[in-house]
Design a protein around this motif. Structure first.
Motif, PDB file in Angstrom:
ATOM      1  N   ARG A 162       0.853  -1.189   0.000  1.00 26.81           N
ATOM      2  CA  ARG A 162       0.000   0.000   0.000  1.00 26.81           C
ATOM      3  C   ARG A 162       0.890   1.241   0.000  1.00 26.81           C
ATOM      4  O   ARG A 162       1.697   1.447   0.894  1.00 26.81           O
ATOM      5  CB  ARG A 162      -0.907   0.007   1.233  1.00 26.81           C
ATOM      6  CG  ARG A 162      -1.799   1.257   1.346  1.00 26.81           C
ATOM      7  CD  ARG A 162      -2.895   1.248   0.296  1.00 26.81           C
ATOM      8  NE  ARG A 162      -3.725   2.439   0.363  1.00 26.81           N
ATOM      9  CZ  ARG A 162      -4.775   2.583   1.151  1.00 26.81           C
ATOM     10  NH1 ARG A 162      -5.125   1.610   1.984  1.00 26.81           N
ATOM     11  NH2 ARG A 162      -5.504   3.695   1.118  1.00 26.81           N
ATOM     12  N   GLN A 163       0.721   2.074  -1.036  1.00 22.15           N
ATOM     13  CA  GLN A 163       1.554   3.259  -1.189  1.00 22.15           C
ATOM     14  C   GLN A 163       0.859   4.463  -0.556  1.00 22.15           C
ATOM     15  O   GLN A 163      -0.329   4.679  -0.774  1.00 22.15           O
ATOM     16  CB  GLN A 163       1.830   3.508  -2.678  1.00 22.15           C
ATOM     17  CG  GLN A 163       2.626   2.380  -3.319  1.00 22.15           C
ATOM     18  CD  GLN A 163       2.698   2.510  -4.832  1.00 22.15           C
ATOM     19  OE1 GLN A 163       1.783   2.098  -5.533  1.00 22.15           O
ATOM     20  NE2 GLN A 163       3.778   3.069  -5.343  1.00 22.15           N
ATOM     21  N   ILE A 164       1.605   5.217   0.202  1.00 22.07           N
ATOM     22  CA  ILE A 164       1.029   6.391   0.855  1.00 22.07           C
ATOM     23  C   ILE A 164       1.237   7.599  -0.041  1.00 22.07           C
ATOM     24  O   ILE A 164       2.364   8.010  -0.308  1.00 22.07           O
ATOM     25  CB  ILE A 164       1.635   6.587   2.249  1.00 22.07           C
ATOM     26  CG1 ILE A 164       1.103   5.480   3.181  1.00 22.07           C
ATOM     27  CG2 ILE A 164       1.326   7.967   2.806  1.00 22.07           C
ATOM     28  CD1 ILE A 164       1.542   5.585   4.609  1.00 22.07           C
ATOM     29  N   HIS A 165       0.137   8.130  -0.515  1.00 23.46           N
ATOM     30  CA  HIS A 165       0.085   9.305  -1.382  1.00 23.46           C
ATOM     31  C   HIS A 165       0.956   9.152  -2.629  1.00 23.46           C
ATOM     32  O   HIS A 165       1.812   9.963  -2.920  1.00 23.46           O
ATOM     33  CB  HIS A 165       0.405  10.567  -0.594  1.00 23.46           C
ATOM     34  CG  HIS A 165      -0.641  10.897   0.419  1.00 23.46           C
ATOM     35  ND1 HIS A 165      -1.979  10.987   0.097  1.00 23.46           N
ATOM     36  CD2 HIS A 165      -0.563  11.106   1.760  1.00 23.46           C
ATOM     37  CE1 HIS A 165      -2.675  11.255   1.195  1.00 23.46           C
ATOM     38  NE2 HIS A 165      -1.844  11.320   2.207  1.00 23.46           N
ATOM     39  N   HIS A 166       0.657   8.058  -3.320  1.00 19.82           N
ATOM     40  CA  HIS A 166       1.123   7.890  -4.694  1.00 19.82           C
ATOM     41  C   HIS A 166       0.232   8.771  -5.576  1.00 19.82           C
ATOM     42  O   HIS A 166      -0.653   9.467  -5.072  1.00 19.82           O
ATOM     43  CB  HIS A 166       1.016   6.410  -5.065  1.00 19.82           C
ATOM     44  CG  HIS A 166       1.483   6.073  -6.439  1.00 19.82           C
ATOM     45  ND1 HIS A 166       0.612   5.925  -7.489  1.00 19.82           N
ATOM     46  CD2 HIS A 166       2.712   5.856  -6.932  1.00 19.82           C
ATOM     47  CE1 HIS A 166       1.295   5.624  -8.577  1.00 19.82           C
ATOM     48  NE2 HIS A 166       2.571   5.577  -8.277  1.00 19.82           N
ATOM     49  N   TYR A 167       0.429   8.744  -6.893  1.00 20.61           N
ATOM     50  CA  TYR A 167      -0.290   9.702  -7.722  1.00 20.61           C
ATOM     51  C   TYR A 167      -1.805   9.503  -7.733  1.00 20.61           C
ATOM     52  O   TYR A 167      -2.554  10.392  -8.161  1.00 20.61           O
ATOM     53  CB  TYR A 167       0.265   9.774  -9.141  1.00 20.61           C
ATOM     54  CG  TYR A 167       0.102   8.574 -10.043  1.00 20.61           C
ATOM     55  CD1 TYR A 167      -1.133   8.135 -10.488  1.00 20.61           C
ATOM     56  CD2 TYR A 167       1.235   7.908 -10.528  1.00 20.61           C
ATOM     57  CE1 TYR A 167      -1.262   7.078 -11.347  1.00 20.61           C
ATOM     58  CE2 TYR A 167       1.120   6.851 -11.403  1.00 20.61           C
ATOM     59  CZ  TYR A 167      -0.132   6.431 -11.816  1.00 20.61           C
ATOM     60  OH  TYR A 167      -0.258   5.374 -12.691  1.00 20.61           O
ATOM     61  N   GLY A 168      -2.284   8.376  -7.239  1.00 14.72           N
ATOM     62  CA  GLY A 168      -3.727   8.210  -7.127  1.00 14.72           C
ATOM     63  C   GLY A 168      -4.363   9.283  -6.265  1.00 14.72           C
ATOM     64  O   GLY A 168      -5.507   9.682  -6.499  1.00 14.72           O
ATOM     65  N   SER A 169      -3.643   9.769  -5.257  1.00 13.80           N
ATOM     66  CA  SER A 169      -4.205  10.786  -4.366  1.00 13.80           C
ATOM     67  C   SER A 169      -4.512  12.067  -5.121  1.00 13.80           C
ATOM     68  O   SER A 169      -5.622  12.596  -5.076  1.00 13.80           O
ATOM     69  CB  SER A 169      -3.232  11.068  -3.215  1.00 13.80           C
ATOM     70  OG  SER A 169      -3.077   9.946  -2.375  1.00 13.80           O
ATOM     71  N   GLY A 170      -3.504  12.606  -5.802  1.00  8.46           N
ATOM     72  CA  GLY A 170      -3.691  13.858  -6.515  1.00  8.46           C
ATOM     73  C   GLY A 170      -4.676  13.745  -7.666  1.00  8.46           C
ATOM     74  O   GLY A 170      -5.517  14.630  -7.873  1.00  8.46           O
ATOM     75  N   LEU A 171      -4.610  12.657  -8.424  1.00  7.05           N
ATOM     76  CA  LEU A 171      -5.476  12.519  -9.592  1.00  7.05           C
ATOM     77  C   LEU A 171      -6.929  12.308  -9.210  1.00  7.05           C
ATOM     78  O   LEU A 171      -7.838  12.916  -9.778  1.00  7.05           O
ATOM     79  CB  LEU A 171      -4.997  11.376 -10.483  1.00  7.05           C
ATOM     80  CG  LEU A 171      -3.658  11.581 -11.195  1.00  7.05           C
ATOM     81  CD1 LEU A 171      -3.352  10.400 -12.106  1.00  7.05           C
ATOM     82  CD2 LEU A 171      -3.644  12.877 -11.996  1.00  7.05           C
ATOM     83  N   ASN A 172      -7.189  11.445  -8.239  1.00  4.04           N
ATOM     84  CA  ASN A 172      -8.576  11.179  -7.869  1.00  4.04           C
ATOM     85  C   ASN A 172      -9.216  12.346  -7.136  1.00  4.04           C
ATOM     86  O   ASN A 172     -10.441  12.457  -7.084  1.00  4.04           O
ATOM     87  CB  ASN A 172      -8.656   9.907  -7.028  1.00  4.04           C
ATOM     88  CG  ASN A 172      -8.570   8.658  -7.873  1.00  4.04           C
ATOM     89  OD1 ASN A 172      -9.558   8.220  -8.449  1.00  4.04           O
ATOM     90  ND2 ASN A 172      -7.377   8.087  -7.962  1.00  4.04           N
TER      91      ASN A 172
END
Length: 899
Positions: A705-715
């Motif tokens: 589980r990645q903490i604040h990978h690019y999924g955070s900003g994009l979603n």
């Protein structure tokens, strides 16, 4: 070809034959192992008001857990009982622990290690089933363990009673309960995963901690796991010893740990944990219960209400738990007992002051980050209950962004004369551990300025200019565009001039000079693409990076004077359009999926419309509508090359919303909220689930589980878009958590890492820049100031510092861009294409909004301001925007409602 086979083909294409067959082989090996769970003895079924519980008779582990109203749905991986009914594979109902032996060494024990039938015990209400676990544990264990499943007013309590049967004290240095819920996606289509599977997110908050269990669809019933007795949520340990193969289709299981000192002394030694590691001691003859309670929830927003119903503490951080040092944040606490004490670690890292109680039993505290880095707030209530809230303190956003741009255009600036791969000049990938640029990597794209793991750095550098342009940095990016991006990444042959290659770097030793490639790198992998593979134009995911680069240059050239010198603004916009079209023409297969940063195509379309380029706009809209129509035809229209992904949703939502496909936009938003929680912890608040991209862009390569990978900003882009259309504080908290999460991992000197490692053995950034660029794209698109009023919490500001008088609410803008403000009571969205806002004021009586615009700079003589329909300013309008002259002093402007 059906959806499942298509997904297998995509995995095959991405991972390569060896990787794919390796994963398949793991499952086949698992199936060949002897079954020890005792399934042949049958299953027992128990019912409570809220649940249907199924237990394997022989092991009394959970074989199924369903909502009473929906017996066909199972929160556990009960559909894999046969293949996972083996030693070492965890189920809900198992227990892991460590004790010290006579030599003072920690020894591990697990009920899953060597299964034997347990001894059932007679049960009476509220106990549904009970068992003596001695048979499935070593004979010489000095502790006797009994497990109980209890019906407590319709909810389920899982209780373990440990009794010291020896004549000496026993120290338990670790104790954890595996959270084996059904997140195994292997072999399923998107429709099946959204109907059958769940994700779970931890609040690692000691006695106030909990685990949210939510369906992938984001709708329907869910679970909340709570401490019941002696089970603080101290640590969240990945169960990497479970032999189920972790991959893009299985993140793995974790366990809820009440004690973790034994791991802190060994595997996690020297790593600062989320909470202070502890142990507990059982005296001779002493017994102690360790219990969790499982309660039902509805949808993804039910946690806060359920916590209140269960008389558990509720914590709400505004604007979240990532704290820029110039932001005056708030923490609202709600619990039946008063706060007895607060402790900050490291000492002085946070400044906490109490204010007057808010409404509805909330107590409000002011919180300000003082010292850069992680900070832990420990709250002890009058009844002894302990709660922790983990914060991340960062520099003021403007400083973070400036540092980021400086690092990219100096430390990551690659201009090596005679580079054989023609990557100079460019912003290239970087290894923060060795403090060296990455010019070679077995993953060709990482060193080849392409895919997210290689293009991320130049994309980040461009998006930095979008919100905080710097003339010297822009000169370098112009050189990159003309010397590298336009000349090499894009092929200038004929009508395919906008096609984007998969990678500039490639591994082809037979055609390159001797010594070109390092002999310390393993080149015998599927990822070491040869030139033919690297030149392939068919990977659509590379196109948005290039399109965004041209689009940013258009914006800077159009709305500023003298910043962009190499090309005209219309040249840049037309190239952004050309790249968007080329993606559909040259990469049609992957283009059927939503792209990361795909929202940029919508922004390009709107700018084409604004500039009056009707033919190009109509062409692009028609092409994008064909994609949106395809998504509309699917139940869950956010597939990718992975069987499940969390990046396509961004673009799918934005186009569905644009074309009025409201039902599909809502389905997409619900799915995002299922994997993007709001939790009182900086690492998980607004953290959109990603767990495999360390393999493709990281240095420490593992499924995690990645903490604040690019999924955070994009979603956060669709979440905040949805908020502005239908204001709802829950959406704002989630979206803003993702937005600030996107810059939370940038180091003090400006390095942007791919993500933060969540494993308690690591808990640090990854040392490769990797695919961070799309994350910063999300921040750049999302960064804004929000002024809102909540019935319970009062007036709130996200992205600014609030000041309230009887007449008005004012907010000092603290974002780096200072160019977007949303006034929630009026649903007024203010955006500036040029110019910056220092402060905004809202008149509570007449709805009038005043802006204080910052003075002009050498490149920005005018502010260009867009308003929501129905509002106006007394300035000339140009291309739908108000054009406001800037001077040497701040300019005050007023926004009023149209009559």
């Amino acid at each position: 070809m059906n959806k499942y086979n298509r997904q297998l083909l995509l995995i095959f294409l991405l991972l390569g034959f060896s990787q794919f067959t390796k994963a398949q082989g793991y499952w086949e090996n698992l199936a060949s192992k002897p079954s020890t769970l005792g399934l042949e003895e049958g299953i027992d079924t128990y019912k409570t008001k809220n649940f249907i519980l199924k237990l394997v008779k022989a092991s009394q582990t959970v074989a199924g857990l369903s909502p009473a109203a929906e017996p066909g749905f199972d929160f556990t991986p009960g559909d894999r009982l046969e293949i996972r009914g083996k030693d070492g594979l965890y189920w809900l109902g198992d227990l892991n622990f460590r004790m010290k032996n006579t030599s003072g060494e920690w020894v591990s024990y697990s009920t899953a290690s060597a299964r034997k039938p347990v001894t059932p015990l007679e049960a009476s209400a509220p106990v549904l089933a009970a068992a003596d676990l001695s048979a499935t544990l070593p004979d010489d264990l000095p502790v006797h363990i009994t497990r109980y499943y209890e019906d407590v007013e319709g909810d389920l309590v899982l209780r373990f009673r440990l009794k010291n049967t020896s004549e000496t004290s026993v120290e338990l240095g670790a104790l954890g309960i595996p959270m084996a819920f059904n997140n195994i996606l292997e072999g399923k289509s998107l429709d099946e995963t959204h109907a059958q599977n769940v994700f779970f997110d931890p609040y690692i908050g000691e006695d106030a901690g909990y685990l949210e269990v939510k369906r992938l669809s984001g709708v329907g019933s869910g679970l909340l796991v709570l401490p019941a007795e002696n089970m603080p949520f101290e640590a969240y340990r990945p169960l990497i010893d479970d032999p189920s193969p972790r991959s893009v289709v299985f993140e793995g299981f974790h366990e809820w740990m009440a004690h973790s000192e034994a791991y802190a002394e060994q595997e996690w030694k020297g790593i600062e944990q989320w909470n202070e590691p502890t142990s507990t001691t059982l005296k001779p003859g002493e017994s102690k219960n360790f219990a969790l309670k499982i309660v039902p929830t509805t949808g993804v927003r039910g946690t806060q209400q359920k916590l209140s119903e269960e008389k558990r503490p509720v914590a709400i951080g505004i604007p979240g738990y990532v704290l820029p040092q110039d932001v005056k944040a708030q923490l609202f606490l709600k619990y039946s007992k008063k706060v007895a004490s607060m402790r900050v670690e490291p000492e002085g890292s946070l400044l906490i002051t109490e204010e007057e109680p808010a409404k509805n039993d909330y107590v409000k505290y002011n919180v300000q980050g003082k010292t850069w880095g992680r900070a832990r707030l420990t709250i002890v209530y009058a009844d002894g209950l302990k709660q922790t809230v983990n914060y991340k303190v960062i520099k003021p956003e403007t400083e973070v962004v400036k540092d980021f741009g400086q690092f990219l255009t100096t430390e990551q600036w690659f201009d090596e004369e005679g580079d054989l791969f023609k990557r100079n000049p460019s912003v290239i990938s970087y290894d923060y551990e060795t403090k060296r640029q990455i010019t070679q990597d077995s993953r060709a794209w990482v060193a080849g300025l392409s895919d997210e793991g290689g293009a991320g750095s130049y994309l980040g550098a461009m998006m930095k200019q979008f919100i905080l342009p710097d003339a010297e940095e822009l000169q370098k990016m112009e050189a990159f565009i003309d010397g590298t991006l336009w000349g090499v990444i894009q092929d200038a042959e004929g009508d395919r001039k906008y096609a984007v290659k998969k990678s500039i770097f490639y591994y082809e030793p037979n055609t390159m000079p001797e010594g070109t490639y390092s002999d310390t790198i393993n080149w015998k992998t599927w990822a070491a693409w040869n030139k033919e593979h690297a030149d392939d134009r068919g990977r659509s995911y590379n196109y948005p990076h290039v399109a965004a680069t041209h689009w940013v240059m258009y914006r800077l050239g159009r709305y500023h004077k003298g910043l962009v010198t190499n090309h005209s603004w219309d040249w840049c916009l037309k190239n952004a359009y050309g790249t968007a079209v080329a993606m559909i023409e040259d990469a049609p297969y992957y283009a059927q999926f939503g792209q990361m940063e795909g929202s940029v195509f919508l922004f390009i379309l709107k700018d084409l419309q604004k500039e009056g380029y009707a033919e190009m706009a109509q062409d692009l809209e028609t092409r994008m509508k064909a994609r949106a129509d395809h998504w509309k035809s699917l139940n869950y229209p956010f597939g990718s090359e992975m069987p499940w992904d969390s990046t396509g949703q961004e673009e799918v939502f934005m186009w569905s919303d644009y074309f009025g496909y409201d039902a599909k936009a809502q389905i997409t938003l619900d799915a995002i909220l299922a994997y993007m929680p709001t939790i009182p912890h900086w690492g998980y608040n607004g953290n959109a689930r990603r767990y495999w991209d360390f393999l493709y862009g990281g240095k420490l390569s593992r499924v995690e589980r990645q903490i604040h990978h690019y999924g955070s900003g994009l979603n956060a882009i669709p979440v905040l878009t949805a908020y502005r259309e239908n204001p709802d504080l829950y959406l704002l908290r989630v979206g803003y958590g993702g937005t600030l999460g996107a810059i939370s991992n940038i180091t003090q000197d400006g390095f942007g890492p791919s993500a933060f490692h969540s494993y308690p053995s690591t808990l640090r950034i990854d040392y490769h820049s990797g695919d961070y660029g799309p994350n910063f794209y999300g921040y750049a698109i999302n960064t804004a100031t929000y002024l809102t009023e909540d019935a319970d919490l009062g007036w709130l500001a996200f992205g600014g510092n609030l000041n309230e008088t009887k007449k008005e609410i004012s907010v000092e803008v603290t974002t780096a861009a200072k160019n977007r403000i949303f006034i929630q009571p009026e649903e007024l969205w203010i955006t500036l294409e040029a110019g910056k806002v220092a402060e905004a004021s809202y008149n509570k009586k007449n709805g009038e909004v005043s802006l204080t615009l910052m003075p002009k700079d050498a490149f920005t003589p005018f502010a260009y301001i867009s308003l929501t329909e129905g509002f106006k300013m007394d300035y000339p309008v140009e291309r739908g925007m108000y054009k406001v002259p800037l001077g040497g002093e701040p300019v005050e402007v007023t926004i009023t409602k149209e009559p």
